[in-house]
Write a protein that holds these residues in place. Structure first.
Motif: not given
Length: 121
Positions: A2, A28, A30-32, A34, A98-99, A108-110
């Motif tokens: 992402v 996106t 895969n993102t739960y 923001m 994002a995460g 958050y991973h991104t």
């Protein structure tokens, strides 16, 4: 992967308003959720607000409740942070992420590159 790109920062007088945007691209789905975080000079990064993509459930830190509104546009893969009644202490670099949607940075991973918000007295 992402990718996140923020925009909308700037200089505003106390009591004024700004709206930040965070455009997400890539995987996106895969993102739960923001989130928005901020970091002032000499301080640690702190949580501001978060929103889930599907239900739009929101979470705010106490210091911005009633002043900031987080929202999302699923069709545009974009999250917004409407900031009203800004205070000098809101001055910081604001970053979207994002995460998982919690208040913790580790969930958050991104992260985006950040946008400067400066509130003058």
């Amino acid at each position: 992967q992402v990718q996140l790109v923020e925009s909308g920062g700037g200089l505003v007088q106390a009591g004024g308003s700004l709206r930040l945007s965070c455009a997400a691209s890539g995987r996106t789905s895969n993102t739960y959720a923001m989130g928005w975080f901020r970091q002032a000079p000499g301080k640690e990064r702190e949580f501001v607000a978060a929103i889930t993509w599907s239900a739009g459930t929101t979470l705010y830190t106490d210091s911005v409740k009633g002043r900031f509104i987080i929202s999302r546009d699923n069709a545009k893969n974009t999250v917004y942070l409407q900031m009203n009644s800004l205070k000098v202490e809101d001055t910081a670099v604001y970053s979207c992420a994002a995460g998982g949607g919690s208040t913790r940075t580790e969930s958050y991973h991104t992260w985006g590159q950040g946008t400067q918000v400066t509130v003058s007295s």
